[in-house]
Design an enzyme around this catalytic site. Structure first.
Site, mmCIF file in Angstrom:
data_model
loop_
_atom_site.group_PDB
_atom_site.id
_atom_site.type_symbol
_atom_site.label_atom_id
_atom_site.label_comp_id
_atom_site.label_asym_id
_atom_site.label_seq_id
_atom_site.Cartn_x
_atom_site.Cartn_y
_atom_site.Cartn_z
ATOM 1 N N LYS A 1 25.786 44.256 36.167
ATOM 2 C CA LYS A 1 25.754 44.475 34.718
ATOM 3 C C LYS A 1 24.363 44.878 34.239
ATOM 4 O O LYS A 1 24.227 45.762 33.390
ATOM 5 C CB LYS A 1 26.233 43.215 33.998
ATOM 6 N N GLY B 1 37.061 36.639 29.986
ATOM 7 C CA GLY B 1 38.328 36.135 29.452
ATOM 8 C C GLY B 1 39.218 37.279 29.019
ATOM 9 O O GLY B 1 38.756 38.366 28.660
HETATM 10 P P1 NDP Z 1 42.949 40.557 38.207
HETATM 11 O O1 NDP Z 1 42.831 40.316 39.665
HETATM 12 O O2 NDP Z 1 43.493 39.475 37.335
HETATM 13 O O3 NDP Z 1 43.821 41.869 37.939
HETATM 14 C C1 NDP Z 1 43.799 43.007 38.743
HETATM 15 C C2 NDP Z 1 45.228 43.526 38.828
HETATM 16 O O4 NDP Z 1 45.217 44.802 39.462
HETATM 17 C C3 NDP Z 1 46.155 42.609 39.633
HETATM 18 O O5 NDP Z 1 47.418 42.496 39.012
HETATM 19 C C4 NDP Z 1 46.256 43.343 40.966
HETATM 20 O O6 NDP Z 1 47.443 43.079 41.655
HETATM 21 C C5 NDP Z 1 46.218 44.785 40.492
HETATM 22 N N1 NDP Z 1 45.838 45.699 41.557
HETATM 23 C C6 NDP Z 1 44.883 45.525 42.494
HETATM 24 N N2 NDP Z 1 44.847 46.594 43.318
HETATM 25 C C7 NDP Z 1 45.789 47.450 42.871
HETATM 26 C C8 NDP Z 1 46.257 48.727 43.307
HETATM 27 N N3 NDP Z 1 45.747 49.310 44.386
HETATM 28 N N4 NDP Z 1 47.240 49.321 42.622
HETATM 29 C C9 NDP Z 1 47.785 48.722 41.553
HETATM 30 N N5 NDP Z 1 47.400 47.518 41.103
HETATM 31 C C10 NDP Z 1 46.418 46.889 41.755
HETATM 32 O O7 NDP Z 1 41.499 40.987 37.715
HETATM 33 P P2 NDP Z 1 40.912 40.919 36.238
HETATM 34 O O8 NDP Z 1 41.908 41.400 35.259
HETATM 35 O O9 NDP Z 1 40.250 39.620 36.022
HETATM 36 O O10 NDP Z 1 39.726 41.981 36.366
HETATM 37 C C11 NDP Z 1 39.970 43.369 36.366
HETATM 38 C C12 NDP Z 1 38.635 44.086 36.284
HETATM 39 O O11 NDP Z 1 37.987 43.715 35.059
HETATM 40 C C13 NDP Z 1 37.652 43.693 37.384
HETATM 41 O O12 NDP Z 1 36.841 44.791 37.660
HETATM 42 C C14 NDP Z 1 36.812 42.597 36.746
HETATM 43 O O13 NDP Z 1 35.541 42.506 37.321
HETATM 44 C C15 NDP Z 1 36.733 43.122 35.327
HETATM 45 N N6 NDP Z 1 36.472 42.135 34.307
HETATM 46 C C16 NDP Z 1 37.166 40.957 34.273
HETATM 47 C C17 NDP Z 1 36.948 40.052 33.264
HETATM 48 C C18 NDP Z 1 37.659 38.755 33.170
HETATM 49 O O14 NDP Z 1 37.299 37.938 32.305
HETATM 50 N N7 NDP Z 1 38.652 38.479 34.011
HETATM 51 C C19 NDP Z 1 35.986 40.342 32.195
HETATM 52 C C20 NDP Z 1 35.314 41.612 32.325
HETATM 53 C C21 NDP Z 1 35.566 42.462 33.338
HETATM 54 P P3 NDP Z 1 47.476 41.849 42.708
HETATM 55 O O15 NDP Z 1 47.165 40.615 41.924
HETATM 56 O O16 NDP Z 1 48.867 41.871 43.240
HETATM 57 O O17 NDP Z 1 46.444 42.150 43.734
HETATM 58 N N1 HSE Z 2 33.522 37.232 36.218
HETATM 59 C C1 HSE Z 2 32.898 37.804 35.087
HETATM 60 C C2 HSE Z 2 32.146 36.741 34.330
HETATM 61 C C3 HSE Z 2 33.912 38.464 34.200
HETATM 62 O O1 HSE Z 2 32.395 35.561 34.581
HETATM 63 O O2 HSE Z 2 31.299 37.079 33.512
HETATM 64 C C4 HSE Z 2 33.311 39.222 33.059
HETATM 65 O O3 HSE Z 2 32.646 40.363 33.490
#
Ligand code: NDP
Ligand code: HSE
Length: 402
Positions: A200, A297
């Site tokens: 970041k 979140g």
């Molecule tokens: P999750 O693991 O909850 O969600 C990712 C989703 O994408 C899952 O449903 C996964 O499926 C699916 N997926 C993975 N690979 C594939 C593929 N090849 N084709 C189709 N679907 C796929 O992650 P998050 O939502 O937490 O995070 C997503 C992104 O956002 C990440 O880059 C994270 O760093 C970023 N982020 C997250 C935050 C948070 O608070 N959670 C905040 C800010 C950024 P499966 O579970 O079956 O593998």
């Molecule tokens: N895993 C990350 C955090 C998600 O805890 O800040 C948000 O980018």
């Protein structure tokens, strides 16, 4: 009606669908048309989910559909997120993402590709979750020479540090709680060891300089070594411990680092707790501005992605200028960076510590009679490393923020 696709129906992806459902009327009023999620790409099916009928497994369905103008990439990781993002941009579909790993490693290239195709690669949610920080840097602060950005950029570790201080709970319990709340990365080592904050600050540093701050060049240390006792020492010297990420320009060049620091209780970042993040931007005209909000979140992050989507839908065919070239910035040698250090040591006496480190300020805690702590004078990382080796019973050190 504007139609979009969401790639990855996990925490953030499902949050996007929820934000658009719950705030649909309001969003339609703001963009002048209804916003609809036409496709959700995921590996799995989601039987029983109200949006189960939108789920597809083939990216080509989305890329070949002329109705789709924007794609939200919330799968995370490098591949296939990189490939899908490039293909979407080449198909003249804007991409809005929360995937900081991809933005930090390929941001310049993807922005360039978006420009060539008259669309956008937007990544507000990639830093600070729901905090508006990318857009302020690209718009409100463009008259500034930004000379420093310092912040708490990871929600998981700030949550853990806050609870470690207040509840003295074990690290593993706190990490599990952060995971249950949907804050942590799939591999939480990225949070704990500082890699996420490193990516970041690389993104912010790249926007600050207009060139690439390569995340692999940034000195990075996480919080896995921080323990409740460290907070007792921190409190004794009027500080608290936060994982800070910084990028700054001074007369000798650019410095970027991520590390846990003891910072004065008076510092505004000392009061940022739980999943909240905050970013202080120092411009040469405005001085300091600070940005605060939920750093991780589902809904906070999803809201930031949807704001990018709205921007794209409101300005079809327009590329929003974002200056970030592939030219790599040379960062200062971290071994020359100077700070004061707090040191914990067992067995050695005060006199020995003074002989090794020169003038020190000792700190003793009644509950830890077998050891003591002290604060050093300011010195470089290299000097500290040499002295540390000569100190019998050295336990750990934490840098002190100036
Ligand atoms: P999750 O693991 O909850 O969600 C990712 C989703 O994408 C899952 O449903 C996964 O499926 C699916 N997926 C993975 N690979 C594939 C593929 N090849 N084709 C189709 N679907 C796929 O992650 P998050 O939502 O937490 O995070 C997503 C992104 O956002 C990440 O880059 C994270 O760093 C970023 N982020 C997250 C935050 C948070 O608070 N959670 C905040 C800010 C950024 P499966 O579970 O079956 O593998
Ligand atoms: N895993 C990350 C955090 C998600 O805890 O800040 C948000 O980018």
């Amino acid at each position: 009606m504007a139609k979009i696709a969401v790639l990855g129906y996990g925490t953030v992806g499902s949050g996007i669908v929820e934000v658009i459902s719950r705030n649909g009327d309001l969003i339609a009023g703001r963009i002048g048309e209804t916003l609809e999620v036409k496709y959700i790409l995921d590996i799995r099916d989601f039987p029983g989910d109200p949006f189960a009928d939108r789920v597809v497994h083939d990216i080509d369905v989305i890329l070949q559909d002329p109705e789709i103008s924007v794609v939200c990439e919330t799968m995370g990781g490098q591949q296939p997120a990189f490939e899908f993002s490039k293909r979407a941009l080449c198909a003249k579909k804007s991409v809005c993402t929360s995937n900081k790993e991809l933005v930090a490693s390929h941001g310049a290239e993807l922005i360039e590709l978006a420009k060539e195709n008259g669309c956008n690669y937007l990544f507000e949610a990639s830093v600070g979750g729901g905090i508006p920080i990318i857009r302020p840097l690209n718009t409100s602060l463009t008259a500034e020479r930004v000379v420093e950005i310092t912040g708490i950029l990871n929600g998981t570790t700030n949550y853990i540090l806050t609870k470690m201080k207040s509840e003295k709970a074990p690290f593993s319990d706190l990490l599990r709680r952060a995971q249950e709340k949907g804050y942590a990365e799939r591999n939480p080592e990225a949070d704990i060891e500082g890699y996420d904050a490193c990516r970041k600050i690389a993104i912010l540093g790249s926007l600050m300089t207009g060139k690439t701050v390569d995340y692999r060049d940034i000195y990075t240390e996480g919080i896995s070594d921080i323990a409740p006792e460290d907070f007792a020492y921190a409190q004794a010297i009027g500080t608290t411990i936060k994982l800070l990420a910084t990028v700054k320009e001074d007369a000798d060049g650019y410095l970027a680092a991520v590390a846990p620091l003891m910072l004065s209780d008076e510092n505004p970042l000392a009061g940022i707790n739980n999943v909240f993040n905050a970013i202080v931007v120092h411009g040469n005209m405005q001085g300091e501005t600070m940005y605060y909000g939920k750093g991780a979140g589902k809904l906070a992050t999803a809201s930031a992605v949807v704001a990018d989507v709205i921007d794209c839908v409101k300005h079809p065919g327009k590329h929003v200028i974002c200056l970030w070239s592939k030219e790599r910035i040379a960062l200062k040698d971290f071994s020359k960076v100077r700070s004061k250090f707090f040191v914990r040591t067992a067995i050695s006496d005060l006199e020995t510590a003074g002989e090794v480190f020169g003038r020190i300020e000792p700190v003793r805690l009644a509950q830890l009679p077998e050891e003591f702590g002290f604060v050093t004078q300011e010195m470089s990382e290299a000097e500290f490393a040499q002295k540390q080796q000569k100190l019998p019973g050295f336990l750990k050190r934490i840098r002190i923020k100036d």
